[in-house]
Design an enzyme around this catalytic site. Structure first.
Site, mmCIF file in Angstrom:
data_model
loop_
_atom_site.group_PDB
_atom_site.id
_atom_site.type_symbol
_atom_site.label_atom_id
_atom_site.label_comp_id
_atom_site.label_asym_id
_atom_site.label_seq_id
_atom_site.Cartn_x
_atom_site.Cartn_y
_atom_site.Cartn_z
ATOM 1 N N LYS A 43 13.051 -29.509 -1.582
ATOM 2 C CA LYS A 43 12.285 -29.800 -0.395
ATOM 3 C C LYS A 43 12.023 -31.294 -0.224
ATOM 4 C CE LYS A 43 9.191 -26.700 -2.015
ATOM 5 N NZ LYS A 43 7.971 -25.902 -2.196
ATOM 6 N N GLY A 44 11.989 -31.987 -1.321
ATOM 7 C CA GLY A 44 11.452 -33.347 -1.315
ATOM 8 C C GLY A 44 12.150 -34.350 -0.419
ATOM 9 N N ASP A 103 15.952 -38.580 -11.472
ATOM 10 C CA ASP A 103 15.152 -38.712 -12.676
ATOM 11 C C ASP A 103 16.093 -38.530 -13.877
ATOM 12 O OD1 ASP A 103 11.937 -38.341 -13.197
ATOM 13 O OD2 ASP A 103 13.132 -37.430 -14.743
ATOM 14 N N VAL A 117 5.231 -40.425 -9.553
ATOM 15 C CA VAL A 117 5.106 -40.828 -8.151
ATOM 16 C C VAL A 117 5.069 -39.583 -7.274
ATOM 17 C CG1 VAL A 117 6.268 -43.041 -8.498
ATOM 18 C CG2 VAL A 117 7.601 -41.054 -7.774
ATOM 19 N N ASP A 153 6.627 -34.353 -4.460
ATOM 20 C CA ASP A 153 5.406 -33.698 -4.919
ATOM 21 C C ASP A 153 5.077 -34.062 -6.355
ATOM 22 O OD1 ASP A 153 7.671 -32.149 -5.989
ATOM 23 O OD2 ASP A 153 6.113 -30.809 -6.738
ATOM 24 N N ARG A 168 2.997 -34.030 -0.889
ATOM 25 C CA ARG A 168 4.233 -34.260 -0.113
ATOM 26 C C ARG A 168 3.933 -34.875 1.252
ATOM 27 N NH1 ARG A 168 8.585 -31.470 -2.600
ATOM 28 N NH2 ARG A 168 8.008 -29.534 -3.622
#
Ligand code: PRP
Length: 221
Positions: free
Chosen positions: A71-72, A134, A189, A195, A201
């Site tokens: 979703k991010g 990440d 972050v 999120d 968000r």
């Protein structure tokens, strides 16, 4: 690009934005402060769009196929595609895919789950758009899947944030991020779609999260 691609620990706060990025009272203790303010986000995303349009022009592409990782990445991808339009780029075909390795946790499970209606990308040049890299597992898995199983002609990656310090050793050289918004320090972050345990968000810029509040786990976000 006009602005530094590396975010210092103190953040990148544009003078124009300083009044609108103070931490809301009810979130104090959870959020340490702004990390990348809206103007810097907008400028950098514009620059990414310019780079994507330039490559598309050099390659004589008649469209740009974007796959957004939910979703991010949704807010980032929206602005990126609008900037591609403003730059005079070719038409953008936008598709969405859900990939998730963290669920509600702060630590990657190591397993990447791919869900959703998958676009037809056989023989197409695809750009995967994600909010943050990440460990690199999610994007490595998606890229391999698109190339090997879905037979895309090529796959590039565009990520708003890159937390290089967290990359798995085997992916440090093995995963190329073609378009990077900002390199960020190894800190939690959130905001601008990202999120922290499903919170924050909706914050319209990137913030540094108080790791102590969220249990001092070693994960990202
Ligand atoms: C986040 C982010 C990336 C991935 C990066 O997704 O959007 O897709 O993690 O982590 P990695 O490099 O360690 O694989 P998440 O699983 O939290 O799903 P979300 O976008 O729905 O928040």
């Amino acid at each position: 690009m006009r602005i530094p691609g590396t975010v210092p620990l103190g953040g990148l706060i544009h003078p124009k934005d300083s009044a609108q990025v103070s931490v809301r009272k009810d979130l104090k203790g959870q959020i340490n402060g702004p990390l990348i303010s809206p103007t810097f986000l907008q400028e950098r995303i514009h620059d990414l769009a310019v780079a994507i349009c330039r490559d598309a022009k050099n390659e004589k592409a008649n469209e740009i196929q974007v796959v957004v990782v939910l979703k991010g990445a949704a807010p980032f991808a929206n602005m990126l595609c609008q900037e591609i339009y403003r730059c005079g780029g070719p038409p953008v075909r936008i598709n969405y895919i859900k990939a998730s390795s963290y669920a509600k946790s702060l630590e990657s499970s190591g397993e990447v789950k791919i869900e959703g209606h998958l676009p037809y990308i056989r023989h197409k040049d695809v750009i995967i758009v994600d909010d943050i890299v990440d460990t690199g597992l999610t994007l490595a898995k998606l890229k391999k899947y698109f190339l090997k199983e879905r037979r895309a002609a090529s796959v590039r990656i565009c990520a708003l944030l890159d937390k290089k310090a967290r990359r798995l050793p085997r992916l440090r050289k093995g995963l190329k991020i073609d378009y990077i918004g900002f390199n960020i320090p190894n800190m939690f972050v959130a905001g601008y779609g990202i999120d922290c345990a499903e919170k924050f968000r909706e914050i319209p810029y990137v913030v540094a999260v108080n790791e102590g509040y969220f249990g001092k786990k070693k994960g990202r976000k």
